[in-house]
Design an enzyme around this catalytic site. Structure first.
Site: not given
Ligand code: IMP
Ligand code: MG
Length: 182
Positions: A108, A110
């Site tokens: 991920i 961010d």
């Protein structure tokens, strides 16, 4: 705890179903197809960013249709008083990667800081090219300009767990992705 539940609790926080296993598997296959096509004539080196990416990387790499090398790094971003803005490699790269076409595998992205700092260290090592494949991308908090060529899903700025991603090292073995309840 039963994984089939539509919500799970850790330390009093509830996480609810967000992206199911089937949807993840389909998207991982699509990403692998795209990378397999794009790099068919190259000899890329995959760099898996631990910890969270281990499940995604395991699934993605097994769908890549050419022989390839993969290595692992464990990163921690400096902050506070460190002025260099570089990343601390808790588990670093031992190999000579100069001249390599690099594909970074992330779970991920961010704010993008971790990868930004890591990408700078790769440039220092004179690699030929760098692309990123991330399963999830949080569009709003991202504050850098580097391209992320392969994105599984763009999501809102919410905290997710499962499929390798964790809350205090919990939830990594959830086969689907869950999002923290507001
Ligand atoms: P960034 O440096 O802000 O892009 O954050 C990078 C790392 O923070 C990711 O690779 C994850 O390991 C972790 N992270 C960011 N958002 C989440 C989340 O929603 N759940 C779990 N881990 C996260
Ligand atoms: Mg990560």
């Amino acid at each position: 705890m039963v994984w089939e539940q539509s919500s799970v609790d850790f330390d009093g926080f509830s996480f609810v179903n967000f992206i199911d296993e089937e949807k993840i598997a389909l998207r991982v296959q699509e990403l692998a197809n795209q990378i397999s096509t794009d790099y068919a004539q190259k000899d890329p080196l995959f760099i898996v960013v631990l910890n969270g990416s281990f499940v995604f990387a395991a699934d993605l790499l097994r769908k890549i249709t050419f022989d390839c090398k993969s290595i692992f790094v464990k990163l921690k971003s400096y902050d506070g008083f460190e002025s260099t803005g570089k990343v601390e490699e808790l588990l670093g790269i031992q190999e000579d990667i100069s001249g390599k076409d690099i594909i970074i595998i992330e779970d991920i992205v961010d704010t993008g800081k971790t990868l930004n700092d890591f990408i700078l260290t790769l440039h220092d090592q004179k690699v030929a090219s760098i692309e990123v494949v991330t399963l999830l991308f949080k569009k709003d908090p991202f504050r850098y300009k580097y391209p992320i060529k392969y994105k599984g899903f763009e999501i809102q700025d919410r905290f997710v767990i499962g499929y390798g991603m964790d809350y205090n090292n919990q939830g990594r073995n959830l086969p689907a992705i869950f999002v923290k309840k507001d």
